[in-house]
Design a protein around this motif. Structure first.
Motif, mmCIF file in Angstrom:
data_model
loop_
_atom_site.group_PDB
_atom_site.id
_atom_site.type_symbol
_atom_site.label_atom_id
_atom_site.label_comp_id
_atom_site.label_asym_id
_atom_site.label_seq_id
_atom_site.Cartn_x
_atom_site.Cartn_y
_atom_site.Cartn_z
ATOM 1 N N ASP A 26 -9.557 2.647 1.030
ATOM 2 C CA ASP A 26 -10.572 2.209 1.991
ATOM 3 C C ASP A 26 -10.057 1.049 2.833
ATOM 4 O O ASP A 26 -10.268 1.003 4.054
ATOM 5 C CB ASP A 26 -11.850 1.775 1.261
ATOM 6 N N ALA A 27 -9.383 0.105 2.192
ATOM 7 C CA ALA A 27 -8.874 -1.068 2.907
ATOM 8 C C ALA A 27 -7.824 -0.681 3.936
ATOM 9 O O ALA A 27 -7.792 -1.220 5.049
ATOM 10 C CB ALA A 27 -8.310 -2.080 1.915
ATOM 11 N N GLU A 28 -6.956 0.263 3.583
ATOM 12 C CA GLU A 28 -5.918 0.694 4.521
ATOM 13 C C GLU A 28 -6.514 1.418 5.724
ATOM 14 O O GLU A 28 -6.092 1.213 6.867
ATOM 15 C CB GLU A 28 -4.914 1.587 3.804
ATOM 16 N N LEU A 29 -7.504 2.276 5.480
ATOM 17 C CA LEU A 29 -8.166 2.964 6.592
ATOM 18 C C LEU A 29 -8.896 1.964 7.485
ATOM 19 O O LEU A 29 -8.839 2.064 8.718
ATOM 20 C CB LEU A 29 -9.151 3.996 6.050
ATOM 21 N N LEU A 30 -9.572 1.009 6.880
ATOM 22 C CA LEU A 30 -10.282 0.001 7.653
ATOM 23 C C LEU A 30 -9.308 -0.859 8.446
ATOM 24 O O LEU A 30 -9.589 -1.245 9.588
ATOM 25 C CB LEU A 30 -11.129 -0.863 6.725
ATOM 26 N N ALA A 31 -8.146 -1.133 7.887
ATOM 27 C CA ALA A 31 -7.133 -1.931 8.579
ATOM 28 C C ALA A 31 -6.652 -1.232 9.850
ATOM 29 O O ALA A 31 -6.406 -1.885 10.871
ATOM 30 C CB ALA A 31 -5.954 -2.200 7.650
#
Length: 224
Positions: A26-31
Motif C-alpha cells: 500500500d505504501a509503495e502504491l501511495l508513494a
C-alpha cells in the motif's frame, strides 16, 4: 537517501513495471501517487506515515477534503487527483459489468456495489436493473436515510423496473455501522419487494448488504 538512490529493483515505479502493481505494498502504491516526499522523508516514508496517521488505506482514500488537505505533504491538488482516480475506478467497474453481464462474475458485482455504497455515512438503498438475459440496464440509488419497511416503497421500485423494461433486479444497501449482517427489517423489506415485483414476473436475484469489510448476499444465505 532518496528513492532515486535505492537499488533499481526496490524503487516503486521500477518494481511496478517489472512485477506488476499487485506486487507493491500500500505504501509503495501511495508513494507513486504522491510522486515526491517532503524534506527529510522520501515519498515512501511519507506514504507510510500517512497510512499510519489515517489508520489505513481505506480511511485515507475516504477522508473528507478538510481532513485530507490538513496533512503535511498533501493538499487540494492531491485531493482532486485522488477523487478523480477513485471515480475512474468506479467507472471501470461499471464498464466491466455493462460489458460482461452482472452475473458472469459475482465478485465483480460485489466490488462494484461496495465501491458505490461502502464509504457513505448514511444508509442508501440501490438497485441494479437487469434485462431478461441478466445484463445490466441501469444502476440507480432508490432511497436514502434510515431504511425500514416504511421508507422503502415496493411500488416505486416496481414502477421503475417496468419503465426500464427490467426482467430481474439485484438490490443492495449499506450499513454505515460497518456490520454487514442483515437485520430482520432487511429481510422483511426484501420479501415485500420480491412479492411486489413477482406480480410483474420480475425476479429478485439477490440483495447485498455492504458493510465495512464484508458484503453479505441473501442468495448465498438461501433467503431468496
Amino acid at each position: 537517501m532518496g528513492i532515486r538512490d535505492w537499488p533499481e529493483g526496490e524503487r516503486p515505479r521500477e518494481k511496478l513495471l517489472s512485477l506488476g502493481a499487485a506486487a507493491l505494498s500500500d505504501a509503495e502504491l501511495l508513494a507513486i501517487f504522491l510522486r515526491v516526499g517532503v524534506k527529510g522523508r522520501s515519498a515512501v516514508d511519507l506514504a507510510r506515515d500517512l497510512l499510519s496517521g489515517f489508520g489505513g488505506l481505506r480511511q485515507l482514500l475516504e477522508a473528507d477534503r478538510l481532513r485530507f488537505c490538513a496533512e503535511h505533504g498533501l493538499g487540494e491538488a492531491k485531493y482532486v487527483q485522488l477523487q478523480a482516480v477513485l471515480e475512474l475506478s468506479r467507472r471501470h467497474l461499471a464498464s466491466q459489468i455493462e460489458r460482461g453481464g452482472a452475473l458472469t462474475s459475482p465478485a465483480l458485482v460485489r466490488a462494484f456495489l461496495a465501491s458505490h455504497l461502502r464509504h457513505l455515512g448514511h444508509e442508501e438503498f440501490a438497485a441494479l436493473f437487469l434485462d431478461t438475459q441478466h445484463h445490466v440496464i441501469r444502476f440507480e440509488s432508490m432511497f436514502r436515510g434510515t431504511l425500514d419497511s416504511a421508507s422503502v416503497y415496493p411500488r416505486e421500485v416496481a414502477r421503475r423496473a417496468l419503465e426500464l423494461g427490467a426482467g430481474a433486479v439485484i438490490f443492495a444497501h449499506n450499513h454505515p455501522s460497518g456490520v454487514a449482517e442483515p437485520s430482520g427489517a432487511d429481510r422483511r423489506i426484501t420479501e415485500r419487494l420480491k412479492e411486489a415485483l413477482g406480480l410483474f414476473d420480475i425476479r429478485v436475484l439477490d440483495h447485498f448488504v455492504v458493510g465495512d469489510g464484508d458484503v453479505v448476499s441473501f442468495a448465498e444465505r438461501g433467503w431468496l
